[in-house]
Design a protein around this motif. Structure first.
Motif, PDB file in Angstrom:
ATOM      1  N   THR A 129      50.921 -38.758 -11.691  1.00 29.26           N
ATOM      2  CA  THR A 129      50.791 -38.980 -13.138  1.00 29.26           C
ATOM      3  C   THR A 129      49.483 -39.687 -13.484  1.00 29.26           C
ATOM      4  O   THR A 129      49.408 -40.453 -14.444  1.00 29.26           O
ATOM      5  N   TYR A 130      48.433 -39.425 -12.713  1.00 30.92           N
ATOM      6  CA  TYR A 130      47.133 -40.078 -12.907  1.00 30.92           C
ATOM      7  C   TYR A 130      46.368 -39.355 -14.014  1.00 30.92           C
ATOM      8  O   TYR A 130      45.405 -38.637 -13.776  1.00 30.92           O
TER       9      TYR A 130
ATOM     10  N   GLU B 175      45.471 -41.160 -17.069  1.00 30.56           N
ATOM     11  CA  GLU B 175      44.523 -42.134 -17.600  1.00 30.56           C
ATOM     12  C   GLU B 175      43.657 -42.616 -16.443  1.00 30.56           C
ATOM     13  O   GLU B 175      44.147 -43.266 -15.526  1.00 30.56           O
TER      14      GLU B 175
ATOM     15  N   LYS C 298      39.072 -37.001 -19.083  1.00 32.94           N
ATOM     16  CA  LYS C 298      40.515 -37.139 -19.269  1.00 32.94           C
ATOM     17  C   LYS C 298      41.009 -35.869 -19.942  1.00 32.94           C
ATOM     18  O   LYS C 298      40.554 -35.520 -21.033  1.00 32.94           O
TER      19      LYS C 298
ATOM     20  N   VAL D 115      48.044 -39.745 -21.559  1.00 32.46           N
ATOM     21  CA  VAL D 115      49.358 -40.013 -20.985  1.00 32.46           C
ATOM     22  C   VAL D 115      50.364 -40.413 -22.064  1.00 32.46           C
ATOM     23  O   VAL D 115      51.562 -40.123 -21.950  1.00 32.46           O
ATOM     24  N   ASP D 116      49.895 -41.072 -23.109  1.00 28.45           N
ATOM     25  CA  ASP D 116      50.817 -41.534 -24.153  1.00 28.45           C
ATOM     26  C   ASP D 116      51.272 -40.417 -25.076  1.00 28.45           C
ATOM     27  O   ASP D 116      52.125 -40.641 -25.944  1.00 28.45           O
TER      28      ASP D 116
ATOM     29  N   GLY E 145      50.843 -44.348 -14.831  1.00 28.55           N
ATOM     30  CA  GLY E 145      51.366 -43.452 -15.865  1.00 28.55           C
ATOM     31  C   GLY E 145      52.813 -43.084 -15.659  1.00 28.55           C
ATOM     32  O   GLY E 145      53.513 -42.733 -16.619  1.00 28.55           O
TER      33      GLY E 145
ATOM     34  N   ARG F  41      55.187 -45.195 -17.835  1.00 29.11           N
ATOM     35  CA  ARG F  41      55.177 -44.896 -19.264  1.00 29.11           C
ATOM     36  C   ARG F  41      55.854 -43.563 -19.567  1.00 29.11           C
ATOM     37  O   ARG F  41      56.627 -43.446 -20.530  1.00 29.11           O
TER      38      ARG F  41
ATOM     39  N   ARG G 299      48.312 -51.727 -17.874  1.00 33.20           N
ATOM     40  CA  ARG G 299      48.424 -50.297 -18.154  1.00 33.20           C
ATOM     41  C   ARG G 299      48.497 -49.454 -16.885  1.00 33.20           C
ATOM     42  O   ARG G 299      49.047 -48.349 -16.919  1.00 33.20           O
ATOM     43  N   HIS G 300      47.941 -49.945 -15.791  1.00 29.45           N
ATOM     44  CA  HIS G 300      47.804 -49.120 -14.595  1.00 29.45           C
ATOM     45  C   HIS G 300      48.639 -49.691 -13.453  1.00 29.45           C
ATOM     46  O   HIS G 300      48.291 -50.699 -12.840  1.00 29.45           O
TER      47      HIS G 300
END
Length: 347
Positions: free
Chosen positions: A31-32, A34, A41, A45-46, A66, A69, A221-222
Protein backbone atom coordinates in the motif's frame (compact mmCIF):
# COMPACT_ATOMS: atom_id res chain seq x y z
CA UNK A 1 -17.25 -4.73 -8.02
CA UNK A 2 -19.43 -7.20 -9.94
CA UNK A 3 -18.81 -10.81 -8.73
CA UNK A 4 -19.98 -12.10 -12.13
CA UNK A 5 -17.24 -10.19 -13.95
CA UNK A 6 -14.81 -12.90 -15.18
CA UNK A 7 -11.92 -10.53 -15.92
CA UNK A 8 -8.82 -10.36 -13.73
CA UNK A 9 -7.17 -6.95 -13.80
CA UNK A 10 -4.17 -5.50 -12.05
CA UNK A 11 -2.93 -1.93 -11.67
CA UNK A 12 0.64 -1.06 -10.74
CA UNK A 13 1.28 2.04 -8.63
CA UNK A 14 5.05 1.77 -8.49
CA UNK A 15 7.52 -0.21 -6.35
CA UNK A 16 5.54 -3.32 -5.29
CA UNK A 17 2.07 -1.83 -4.86
CA UNK A 18 -0.80 -3.23 -6.94
CA UNK A 19 -4.58 -3.26 -7.00
CA UNK A 20 -5.93 -6.66 -8.06
CA UNK A 21 -9.57 -7.06 -9.05
CA UNK A 22 -10.96 -10.56 -9.49
CA UNK A 23 -14.28 -12.35 -8.92
CA UNK A 24 -15.88 -9.43 -7.12
CA UNK A 25 -12.93 -8.73 -4.82
CA UNK A 26 -10.70 -5.67 -4.64
CA UNK A 27 -7.31 -6.66 -3.25
CA UNK A 28 -4.33 -4.46 -2.46
CA UNK A 29 -0.83 -5.89 -2.69
CA UNK A 30 1.25 -3.56 -0.50
CA UNK A 31 0.00 0.00 0.00
CA UNK A 32 2.96 2.33 -0.67
CA UNK A 33 0.91 5.00 -2.42
CA UNK A 34 2.15 8.02 -0.48
CA UNK A 35 5.84 8.25 -1.32
CA UNK A 36 8.78 10.66 -0.82
CA UNK A 37 8.02 13.96 -2.56
CA UNK A 38 10.56 13.52 -5.40
CA UNK A 39 8.77 10.41 -6.61
CA UNK A 40 5.60 10.44 -8.72
CA UNK A 41 2.38 9.67 -6.88
CA UNK A 42 -0.13 7.76 -8.98
CA UNK A 43 -3.02 7.62 -6.50
CA UNK A 44 -3.79 9.50 -3.28
CA UNK A 45 -4.03 6.94 -0.48
CA UNK A 46 -6.74 8.99 1.22
CA UNK A 47 -9.01 8.64 -1.83
CA UNK A 48 -8.99 4.82 -1.68
CA UNK A 49 -12.47 3.85 -0.56
CA UNK A 50 -12.74 0.27 -1.83
CA UNK A 51 -10.75 -2.69 -0.51
CA UNK A 52 -11.78 -6.16 0.58
CA UNK A 53 -8.31 -7.49 1.44
CA UNK A 54 -4.84 -6.04 1.90
CA UNK A 55 -1.76 -8.24 1.58
CA UNK A 56 1.55 -6.92 2.86
CA UNK A 57 4.84 -8.44 1.70
CA UNK A 58 6.81 -7.10 4.69
CA UNK A 59 6.96 -4.18 7.12
CA UNK A 60 9.50 -1.84 5.50
CA UNK A 61 8.91 1.85 4.67
CA UNK A 62 8.18 1.23 0.97
CA UNK A 63 5.62 -1.54 1.45
CA UNK A 64 3.48 -1.13 4.62
CA UNK A 65 2.63 2.62 4.80
CA UNK A 66 -0.99 3.33 3.96
CA UNK A 67 -2.31 -0.07 5.03
CA UNK A 68 -3.60 1.34 8.32
CA UNK A 69 -5.49 4.17 6.65
CA UNK A 70 -7.02 2.01 3.93
CA UNK A 71 -8.00 -0.72 6.40
CA UNK A 72 -9.68 1.66 8.84
CA UNK A 73 -11.55 3.46 6.06
CA UNK A 74 -12.73 0.40 4.14
CA UNK A 75 -12.91 -2.42 6.72
CA UNK A 76 -10.50 -4.51 4.64
CA UNK A 77 -8.96 -7.65 6.11
CA UNK A 78 -5.17 -7.31 6.34
CA UNK A 79 -3.01 -10.40 5.88
CA UNK A 80 0.62 -9.81 6.84
CA UNK A 81 3.49 -10.98 9.03
CA UNK A 82 3.49 -10.47 12.79
CA UNK A 83 5.63 -7.32 12.73
CA UNK A 84 3.26 -5.56 10.35
CA UNK A 85 0.18 -6.81 12.23
CA UNK A 86 1.50 -5.47 15.54
CA UNK A 87 2.12 -2.05 14.00
CA UNK A 88 -1.35 -2.02 12.45
CA UNK A 89 -2.92 -2.97 15.78
CA UNK A 90 -1.06 -0.14 17.52
CA UNK A 91 -2.30 2.20 14.77
CA UNK A 92 -5.90 1.37 15.62
CA UNK A 93 -6.89 -1.19 13.01
CA UNK A 94 -9.60 -3.38 14.62
CA UNK A 95 -8.48 -6.83 15.74
CA UNK A 96 -11.10 -8.63 13.65
CA UNK A 97 -9.47 -7.19 10.50
CA UNK A 98 -5.98 -8.49 11.30
CA UNK A 99 -4.69 -11.90 10.15
CA UNK A 100 -1.05 -12.69 11.07
CA UNK A 101 0.73 -15.23 8.87
CA UNK A 102 4.27 -16.58 8.55
CA UNK A 103 4.13 -18.78 5.44
CA UNK A 104 2.45 -22.10 4.81
CA UNK A 105 -1.11 -20.85 5.32
CA UNK A 106 -4.00 -21.51 2.91
CA UNK A 107 -6.68 -18.84 3.18
CA UNK A 108 -10.14 -18.64 1.58
CA UNK A 109 -11.20 -15.17 0.44
CA UNK A 110 -14.82 -14.04 0.61
CA UNK A 111 -17.03 -11.37 -0.92
CA UNK A 112 -17.83 -8.52 1.47
CA UNK A 113 -21.53 -9.39 1.23
CA UNK A 114 -20.86 -12.94 2.42
CA UNK A 115 -18.65 -11.73 5.26
CA UNK A 116 -21.47 -9.43 6.37
CA UNK A 117 -24.03 -12.23 6.09
CA UNK A 118 -21.86 -14.50 8.21
CA UNK A 119 -21.53 -11.80 10.86
CA UNK A 120 -25.31 -11.36 10.84
CA UNK A 121 -25.84 -15.12 11.18
CA UNK A 122 -27.58 -15.37 7.83
CA UNK A 123 -25.33 -18.04 6.29
CA UNK A 124 -23.36 -21.01 7.53
CA UNK A 125 -20.09 -20.08 9.20
CA UNK A 126 -16.82 -21.97 9.50
CA UNK A 127 -16.15 -23.80 12.77
CA UNK A 128 -14.21 -21.72 15.30
CA UNK A 129 -13.68 -21.12 19.01
CA UNK A 130 -16.33 -19.20 21.01
CA UNK A 131 -15.94 -15.46 20.61
CA UNK A 132 -13.89 -15.63 17.40
CA UNK A 133 -15.08 -13.34 14.61
CA UNK A 134 -17.44 -15.40 12.41
CA UNK A 135 -16.37 -16.04 8.84
CA UNK A 136 -18.32 -17.74 6.07
CA UNK A 137 -18.02 -21.46 5.58
CA UNK A 138 -15.28 -22.34 3.10
CA UNK A 139 -17.83 -23.28 0.41
CA UNK A 140 -18.64 -19.57 0.04
CA UNK A 141 -15.05 -18.66 -0.90
CA UNK A 142 -14.61 -16.57 -4.06
CA UNK A 143 -11.10 -17.99 -4.37
CA UNK A 144 -8.06 -18.68 -2.20
CA UNK A 145 -4.47 -17.64 -1.53
CA UNK A 146 -1.46 -19.67 -0.43
CA UNK A 147 1.11 -17.85 1.71
CA UNK A 148 4.79 -18.78 1.39
CA UNK A 149 7.95 -17.73 3.23
CA UNK A 150 10.31 -15.74 1.05
CA UNK A 151 13.40 -13.55 1.42
CA UNK A 152 14.44 -9.91 1.14
CA UNK A 153 17.24 -9.07 -1.30
CA UNK A 154 20.65 -7.66 -0.43
CA UNK A 155 21.97 -4.26 -1.45
CA UNK A 156 24.19 -4.43 -4.55
CA UNK A 157 27.80 -3.27 -4.49
CA UNK A 158 30.15 -2.66 -1.54
CA UNK A 159 28.47 -1.73 1.79
CA UNK A 160 27.41 1.92 1.74
CA UNK A 161 28.18 2.35 -1.97
CA UNK A 162 25.28 1.15 -4.08
CA UNK A 163 25.40 1.98 -7.80
CA UNK A 164 23.33 4.78 -9.31
CA UNK A 165 21.58 2.30 -11.62
CA UNK A 166 21.40 -1.47 -11.25
CA UNK A 167 22.25 -3.40 -14.39
CA UNK A 168 20.60 -6.81 -14.12
CA UNK A 169 23.54 -8.39 -15.96
CA UNK A 170 26.12 -7.24 -13.39
CA UNK A 171 27.55 -10.22 -11.53
CA UNK A 172 28.19 -10.09 -7.80
CA UNK A 173 30.29 -12.65 -5.94
CA UNK A 174 31.58 -13.20 -2.43
CA UNK A 175 30.36 -11.94 0.92
CA UNK A 176 31.32 -8.97 3.07
CA UNK A 177 31.75 -11.32 6.03
CA UNK A 178 31.12 -14.99 6.89
CA UNK A 179 27.89 -13.87 8.55
CA UNK A 180 26.34 -11.80 5.75
CA UNK A 181 22.53 -12.20 5.90
CA UNK A 182 19.38 -10.08 5.96
CA UNK A 183 20.23 -8.93 9.48
CA UNK A 184 22.49 -6.51 7.59
CA UNK A 185 19.38 -5.10 5.87
CA UNK A 186 17.69 -4.62 9.26
CA UNK A 187 20.77 -2.84 10.62
CA UNK A 188 21.02 -0.66 7.53
CA UNK A 189 17.38 0.35 7.82
CA UNK A 190 17.58 1.24 11.52
CA UNK A 191 20.98 2.92 11.61
CA UNK A 192 21.16 4.11 7.99
CA UNK A 193 17.99 5.06 6.13
CA UNK A 194 16.07 6.02 9.26
CA UNK A 195 18.94 8.33 10.37
CA UNK A 196 19.74 10.11 7.13
CA UNK A 197 19.06 13.45 8.81
CA UNK A 198 21.78 12.72 11.35
CA UNK A 199 24.43 11.08 9.19
CA UNK A 200 24.29 12.94 5.85
CA UNK A 201 25.98 16.38 5.95
CA UNK A 202 23.74 19.23 4.79
CA UNK A 203 25.93 19.98 1.77
CA UNK A 204 25.41 16.41 0.49
CA UNK A 205 21.65 16.37 0.84
CA UNK A 206 20.22 16.28 -2.67
CA UNK A 207 16.43 16.57 -3.24
CA UNK A 208 16.05 12.80 -3.02
CA UNK A 209 17.78 12.55 0.35
CA UNK A 210 15.84 15.54 1.67
CA UNK A 211 12.56 13.93 0.60
CA UNK A 212 13.58 10.65 2.27
CA UNK A 213 14.44 12.46 5.51
CA UNK A 214 11.01 14.12 5.54
CA UNK A 215 9.27 10.85 4.72
CA UNK A 216 11.08 8.71 7.30
CA UNK A 217 10.55 11.32 10.02
CA UNK A 218 6.77 11.52 9.54
CA UNK A 219 5.81 8.48 11.58
CA UNK A 220 2.28 9.76 12.13
CA UNK A 221 1.37 9.23 8.47
CA UNK A 222 3.87 6.54 7.49
CA UNK A 223 3.64 3.24 9.33
CA UNK A 224 6.68 0.97 9.01
CA UNK A 225 9.47 -0.89 10.82
CA UNK A 226 13.21 -1.20 10.28
CA UNK A 227 12.63 -4.99 10.61
CA UNK A 228 10.91 -6.61 7.65
CA UNK A 229 9.24 -9.13 9.97
CA UNK A 230 9.75 -12.00 7.55
CA UNK A 231 9.31 -11.64 3.80
CA UNK A 232 6.22 -13.33 2.33
CA UNK A 233 5.08 -14.33 -1.14
CA UNK A 234 1.42 -14.91 -2.06
CA UNK A 235 0.03 -17.29 -4.67
CA UNK A 236 -3.55 -16.41 -5.64
CA UNK A 237 -5.62 -19.36 -6.89
CA UNK A 238 -8.29 -17.42 -8.78
CA UNK A 239 -9.48 -20.16 -11.13
CA UNK A 240 -8.41 -22.76 -13.67
CA UNK A 241 -5.51 -21.27 -15.60
CA UNK A 242 -5.69 -18.21 -13.35
CA UNK A 243 -3.02 -18.51 -10.67
CA UNK A 244 -1.01 -15.39 -9.89
CA UNK A 245 2.12 -15.27 -7.73
CA UNK A 246 3.32 -12.01 -6.17
CA UNK A 247 6.85 -12.01 -4.75
CA UNK A 248 7.92 -8.50 -3.73
CA UNK A 249 11.68 -8.95 -3.23
CA UNK A 250 14.46 -10.67 -5.14
CA UNK A 251 15.00 -13.56 -2.77
CA UNK A 252 13.67 -17.08 -2.39
CA UNK A 253 14.06 -20.43 -0.70
CA UNK A 254 14.69 -22.71 -3.66
CA UNK A 255 12.82 -25.63 -2.08
CA UNK A 256 9.72 -23.53 -1.43
CA UNK A 257 9.55 -22.08 -4.94
CA UNK A 258 10.47 -25.35 -6.64
CA UNK A 259 7.78 -27.34 -4.81
CA UNK A 260 5.08 -24.64 -4.93
CA UNK A 261 1.77 -26.00 -6.27
CA UNK A 262 -0.12 -25.03 -8.22
CA UNK A 263 2.46 -23.37 -10.41
CA UNK A 264 1.56 -19.77 -11.28
CA UNK A 265 0.29 -18.80 -14.71
CA UNK A 266 1.49 -15.25 -14.03
CA UNK A 267 4.35 -14.26 -11.73
CA UNK A 268 5.02 -10.77 -10.41
CA UNK A 269 8.69 -10.92 -9.44
CA UNK A 270 10.94 -8.27 -7.89
CA UNK A 271 13.97 -7.31 -9.94
CA UNK A 272 16.24 -5.10 -7.81
CA UNK A 273 19.27 -5.48 -5.57
CA UNK A 274 21.50 -8.52 -5.20
CA UNK A 275 19.60 -11.78 -5.12
CA UNK A 276 19.17 -13.73 -1.89
CA UNK A 277 19.17 -17.51 -2.34
CA UNK A 278 18.32 -19.57 0.74
CA UNK A 279 19.45 -16.75 3.03
CA UNK A 280 22.84 -16.15 1.40
CA UNK A 281 24.01 -13.64 -1.24
CA UNK A 282 23.65 -15.17 -4.69
CA UNK A 283 26.84 -15.42 -6.75
CA UNK A 284 25.87 -14.20 -10.20
CA UNK A 285 23.66 -11.60 -11.81
CA UNK A 286 20.06 -10.66 -11.09
CA UNK A 287 19.17 -11.96 -14.55
CA UNK A 288 20.77 -15.33 -13.77
CA UNK A 289 18.81 -15.59 -10.53
CA UNK A 290 15.51 -14.59 -12.12
CA UNK A 291 15.91 -17.27 -14.80
CA UNK A 292 16.47 -19.89 -12.07
CA UNK A 293 13.46 -18.60 -10.15
CA UNK A 294 11.26 -18.76 -13.24
CA UNK A 295 12.43 -22.34 -13.82
CA UNK A 296 11.53 -23.37 -10.26
CA UNK A 297 8.06 -21.91 -10.86
CA UNK A 298 7.51 -23.99 -13.98
CA UNK A 299 8.06 -21.10 -16.42
CA UNK A 300 4.87 -19.06 -15.94
CA UNK A 301 3.29 -17.88 -19.16
CA UNK A 302 3.67 -14.22 -18.16
CA UNK A 303 6.28 -12.59 -15.93
CA UNK A 304 6.14 -8.95 -14.91
CA UNK A 305 8.62 -7.03 -12.77
CA UNK A 306 8.23 -4.95 -9.64
CA UNK A 307 10.59 -2.88 -7.43
CA UNK A 308 12.61 -1.77 -10.47
CA UNK A 309 11.19 1.72 -10.94
CA UNK A 310 12.37 5.03 -9.47
CA UNK A 311 13.84 5.39 -5.99
CA UNK A 312 14.50 8.59 -4.04
CA UNK A 313 18.06 7.47 -3.21
CA UNK A 314 20.66 5.26 -4.90
CA UNK A 315 20.17 2.94 -6.65
CA UNK A 316 17.76 5.25 -8.47
CA UNK A 317 16.46 2.69 -10.93
CA UNK A 318 17.02 -0.73 -12.50
CA UNK A 319 17.89 -1.46 -16.11
CA UNK A 320 15.82 -4.58 -16.76
CA UNK A 321 16.82 -5.07 -20.40
CA UNK A 322 19.43 -7.75 -19.65
CA UNK A 323 16.96 -9.77 -17.60
CA UNK A 324 14.26 -9.30 -20.25
CA UNK A 325 16.50 -10.72 -22.95
CA UNK A 326 17.78 -13.61 -20.83
CA UNK A 327 14.25 -14.65 -19.83
CA UNK A 328 13.14 -14.64 -23.46
CA UNK A 329 16.18 -16.58 -24.66
CA UNK A 330 16.35 -19.18 -21.87
CA UNK A 331 12.72 -19.77 -20.83
CA UNK A 332 9.26 -20.09 -22.35
CA UNK A 333 8.02 -17.21 -20.16
CA UNK A 334 7.29 -13.83 -21.73
CA UNK A 335 7.99 -10.54 -19.95
CA UNK A 336 5.11 -8.05 -19.83
CA UNK A 337 5.84 -4.47 -18.80
CA UNK A 338 2.98 -2.63 -17.11
CA UNK A 339 2.17 1.06 -17.35
CA UNK A 340 1.58 2.92 -14.12
CA UNK A 341 -2.00 3.11 -12.82
CA UNK A 342 -3.50 1.47 -15.90
CA UNK A 343 -5.85 -1.49 -15.27
CA UNK A 344 -4.43 -4.41 -17.26
CA UNK A 345 -6.17 -7.71 -17.88
CA UNK A 346 -3.40 -10.04 -16.78
CA UNK A 347 -5.13 -13.46 -16.79
Amino acid sequence: MDPDDKSVTIEWFGTTTYRLKAKGLVIWLDTYLERPSVLPKYLDVDTVDEADYIFISHAHFDHLPGADRIAKKTGAIVIANGEAINLLREAGVPEEQLVPVAGGERIPLFLRADRDRATAGEIEVAPGPPGAPPRPHDRFAAFAVHVWPSLHCFMPGPPGHPPETIDTLTEYTGEASPYTCTLDITTGMKWGLQRLGEIVPEELRDPGILSMIDYMNDRERHLFSHFDGGQLAFNFLIGTGQTLLWSAHMGAYEGVFRKMEPKPDVAILALAGRANLDGRPYDGSAADFIVKQIGWLGEPKIVTWCLHDQSAVRPWSVDTSGADEMVHSKTASRVKHLDFAVPTEIL
